[in-house]
Design an enzyme around this catalytic site. Sequence first.
Site, mmCIF file in Angstrom:
data_model
loop_
_atom_site.group_PDB
_atom_site.id
_atom_site.type_symbol
_atom_site.label_atom_id
_atom_site.label_comp_id
_atom_site.label_asym_id
_atom_site.label_seq_id
_atom_site.Cartn_x
_atom_site.Cartn_y
_atom_site.Cartn_z
ATOM 1 N N LYS A 22 -9.000 -5.869 8.414
ATOM 2 C CA LYS A 22 -8.536 -6.687 7.284
ATOM 3 C C LYS A 22 -7.069 -6.399 6.977
ATOM 4 C CE LYS A 22 -9.376 -5.134 2.882
ATOM 5 N NZ LYS A 22 -8.151 -5.136 2.070
ATOM 6 N N ASN A 23 -6.717 -5.111 6.923
ATOM 7 C CA ASN A 23 -5.359 -4.762 6.499
ATOM 8 C C ASN A 23 -4.301 -5.050 7.565
ATOM 9 O OD1 ASN A 23 -6.400 -4.022 4.084
ATOM 10 N ND2 ASN A 23 -6.133 -1.808 4.355
ATOM 11 N N ARG A 92 -4.170 -8.266 -4.378
ATOM 12 C CA ARG A 92 -2.786 -7.768 -4.391
ATOM 13 C C ARG A 92 -2.042 -8.077 -3.103
ATOM 14 N NH1 ARG A 92 -0.799 -4.001 -7.656
ATOM 15 N NH2 ARG A 92 0.479 -3.447 -5.883
ATOM 16 N N CYS A 116 -5.274 -2.569 -11.657
ATOM 17 C CA CYS A 116 -6.109 -2.369 -10.474
ATOM 18 C C CYS A 116 -7.034 -1.188 -10.758
ATOM 19 C CB CYS A 116 -5.186 -2.073 -9.303
ATOM 20 S SG CYS A 116 -6.034 -1.730 -7.783
ATOM 21 N N ARG A 121 -0.406 0.401 -9.543
ATOM 22 C CA ARG A 121 0.079 0.060 -8.199
ATOM 23 C C ARG A 121 1.364 -0.746 -8.346
ATOM 24 N NH1 ARG A 121 -4.935 -1.645 -4.401
ATOM 25 N NH2 ARG A 121 -3.402 -1.311 -2.775
ATOM 26 N N VAL A 123 5.186 -2.417 -7.684
ATOM 27 C CA VAL A 123 5.749 -3.129 -6.527
ATOM 28 C C VAL A 123 7.250 -2.839 -6.400
ATOM 29 C CG1 VAL A 123 4.029 -4.972 -6.402
ATOM 30 C CG2 VAL A 123 6.016 -5.255 -7.890
ATOM 31 N N ASP A 124 7.710 -1.769 -7.064
ATOM 32 C CA ASP A 124 9.145 -1.483 -7.066
ATOM 33 C C ASP A 124 9.732 -1.322 -5.651
ATOM 34 O OD1 ASP A 124 7.434 0.845 -7.212
ATOM 35 O OD2 ASP A 124 9.252 2.057 -7.212
ATOM 36 N N ASP A 307 -8.400 5.298 1.924
ATOM 37 C CA ASP A 307 -9.461 4.283 1.974
ATOM 38 C C ASP A 307 -10.794 4.833 2.485
ATOM 39 O OD1 ASP A 307 -7.802 2.410 0.919
ATOM 40 O OD2 ASP A 307 -7.506 1.272 2.769
ATOM 41 N N ARG A 399 -15.128 -8.253 -0.118
ATOM 42 C CA ARG A 399 -13.698 -8.476 0.127
ATOM 43 C C ARG A 399 -13.270 -7.851 1.449
ATOM 44 N NH1 ARG A 399 -10.284 -5.834 -3.978
ATOM 45 N NH2 ARG A 399 -8.951 -6.247 -2.227
HETATM 46 C C1 UD1 Z 1 -2.353 -0.596 1.622
HETATM 47 C C2 UD1 Z 1 -3.765 -0.990 1.934
HETATM 48 C C3 UD1 Z 1 -4.737 -0.169 1.099
HETATM 49 C C4 UD1 Z 1 -4.488 1.315 1.293
HETATM 50 C C5 UD1 Z 1 -3.027 1.641 1.031
HETATM 51 C C6 UD1 Z 1 -2.679 3.080 1.369
HETATM 52 C C7 UD1 Z 1 -3.557 -3.332 2.524
HETATM 53 C C8 UD1 Z 1 -3.817 -4.748 2.165
HETATM 54 N N1 UD1 Z 1 -3.926 -2.410 1.636
HETATM 55 O O1 UD1 Z 1 -2.122 -0.898 0.243
HETATM 56 O O2 UD1 Z 1 -6.066 -0.504 1.546
HETATM 57 O O3 UD1 Z 1 -5.286 2.047 0.373
HETATM 58 O O4 UD1 Z 1 -2.184 0.804 1.856
HETATM 59 O O5 UD1 Z 1 -3.014 3.389 2.676
HETATM 60 O O6 UD1 Z 1 -3.082 -3.026 3.602
HETATM 61 N N2 UD1 Z 1 3.829 2.374 -4.304
HETATM 62 C C9 UD1 Z 1 4.913 2.443 -5.142
HETATM 63 N N3 UD1 Z 1 5.732 1.357 -5.219
HETATM 64 C C10 UD1 Z 1 5.534 0.236 -4.459
HETATM 65 C C11 UD1 Z 1 4.436 0.186 -3.591
HETATM 66 C C12 UD1 Z 1 3.602 1.279 -3.536
HETATM 67 O O7 UD1 Z 1 5.118 3.450 -5.830
HETATM 68 O O8 UD1 Z 1 6.326 -0.708 -4.565
HETATM 69 C C13 UD1 Z 1 2.911 3.534 -4.229
HETATM 70 C C14 UD1 Z 1 1.475 3.177 -4.535
HETATM 71 O O9 UD1 Z 1 1.228 3.162 -5.927
HETATM 72 C C15 UD1 Z 1 0.715 4.282 -3.831
HETATM 73 C C16 UD1 Z 1 1.581 4.529 -2.575
HETATM 74 O O10 UD1 Z 1 2.861 3.980 -2.889
HETATM 75 O O11 UD1 Z 1 0.719 5.446 -4.607
HETATM 76 C C17 UD1 Z 1 1.059 3.880 -1.317
HETATM 77 O O12 UD1 Z 1 0.795 2.504 -1.565
HETATM 78 P P1 UD1 Z 1 0.977 1.396 -0.453
HETATM 79 O O13 UD1 Z 1 1.071 2.056 0.884
HETATM 80 O O14 UD1 Z 1 2.053 0.459 -0.842
HETATM 81 O O15 UD1 Z 1 -0.401 0.623 -0.555
HETATM 82 P P2 UD1 Z 1 -0.652 -0.929 -0.337
HETATM 83 O O16 UD1 Z 1 0.278 -1.459 0.698
HETATM 84 O O17 UD1 Z 1 -0.733 -1.605 -1.659
#
Ligand code: UD1
Length: 420
Positions: A22-23, A92, A116, A121, A123-124, A307, A399
């Site tokens: 999926k990811n 997301r 969430c 989570r 998006v910065d 995960d 999902r």
């Molecule tokens: C993806 C996976 C999710 C998995 C995660 C970590 C998908 C669709 N989802 O989520 O299943 O659990 O990777 O392996 O592929 N963060 C920030 N700022 C940002 C973005 C992230 O601080 O802008 C932080 C997050 O809060 C978290 C860490 O970075 O603590 C890792 O998150 P991230 O790798 O971005 O996870 P996703 O891509 O959302």
Amino acid sequence: MDKFLIHGPTRLEGSVANSTAKNAVLPILAACLLAEEPCVIHEVPLLEDVNTMARLLRSMGVKVTLRRRTMEIVAGGDIEHTADYDIVRKMRASYYVLGPLLARFGDARVSLPGGCAIGPRPVDLHLKGIAALGAEVKLEHGYIHATGRPLRGGTMLLEGASGPSVGATANTMMAASLAGGETVIEAAACEPEVIDLAGFLIAMGAKIEGQGTPVIKIKGVKRLHGAEYRPIPDRIEAGTLAVAAAITRGNLEITNCEPEHLTAVIDRLRQAGATVETGKRRLIVSAGKRPEPVTIATAPYPGFPTDLQAQFTALLAIGRGASVVTENVFEARFMHVLELNRMGAKIDINGRTAVIQGVEQLSGAQVMASDLRASAALVLAGLAARGDTEVQRIYHLDRGYESLELKLGGVGAKIERVSY
Ligand code: UD1
């Protein structure tokens, strides 16, 4: 709504086929926005998140067709540049359209995702990535509005407080593929799904090097063309099925998986006393006793995946001693623990750490799924527990797991889906 009724304990035995990741599929579907020509993605898993991504693309005017498991995506003609709140709040990963829309059209409006169940989570880092490519980013009425054309290559460090970000690395890599000049992403995520997205972008004509390492270099090209691709197998589903074998003291062959992507997981399964044999695209996992205690700390790849934390917590709940599980990626990802305790587990949470005192057996109970991987943990616990377990709200599970009840039922689980 649907729920699962599980009668335990059962011992799983036989062969079960793992699905496509999926990811990996979700960012690849979003990347199809980068070309006008058709893209064809094979072996797409039939999941609610994939349906949601297809719905999002269609809402923007993209033609998406699915025949069996082959999805054709055509992002020619008039494309809307907006991802609506109603879809983004459900998933997301809708965020993946930000980079492609911006790079191809110079304009993207994507709703900010809401809360969430697994904690904050932000998006910065996604925004930092596109800003480093010259985009102007504004927050308007709950939407991120990013503009800028042409984008230009830049160097950036995409590291957050918990390390690299899979999503921000992927978004920036997609946007940089059509930016002028060279982009260097430092502290890039090394996950196999990032490598797979790079593979798809390269098939579309992108020039990318270093994927799978913390420094990714992208030389922007003027246009990307359509491509045909088969994404990688799902390492999280494979890990979940492996825990299903261990928690039921069973013996499962898991086909269509990539053992190379599961090194940390196989290591912990062996520490827990399971026997794991690896072969070409398959795993054989068996266990004859209660698991030995194990220490786990989640980390970005190649560390132990967040995960699979919930599923291993369920396994260690019936361990022969005390295990410690630390969640370093998503701080509040322990919603499954309270439900496991209702099944007789003895788990204490202290900040980011769960201390698990293994019990001999769990007992079936009515439990509620709170998020995707927590739901999987409750199903696994139900397979091993004595008596009947009812897992409610399995829409979370749908999902990310395709027909989990059929896969588990095929190897001996007594599990039934009931609508209520
Ligand atoms: C993806 C996976 C999710 C998995 C995660 C970590 C998908 C669709 N989802 O989520 O299943 O659990 O990777 O392996 O592929 N963060 C920030 N700022 C940002 C973005 C992230 O601080 O802008 C932080 C997050 O809060 C978290 C860490 O970075 O603590 C890792 O998150 P991230 O790798 O971005 O996870 P996703 O891509 O959302």
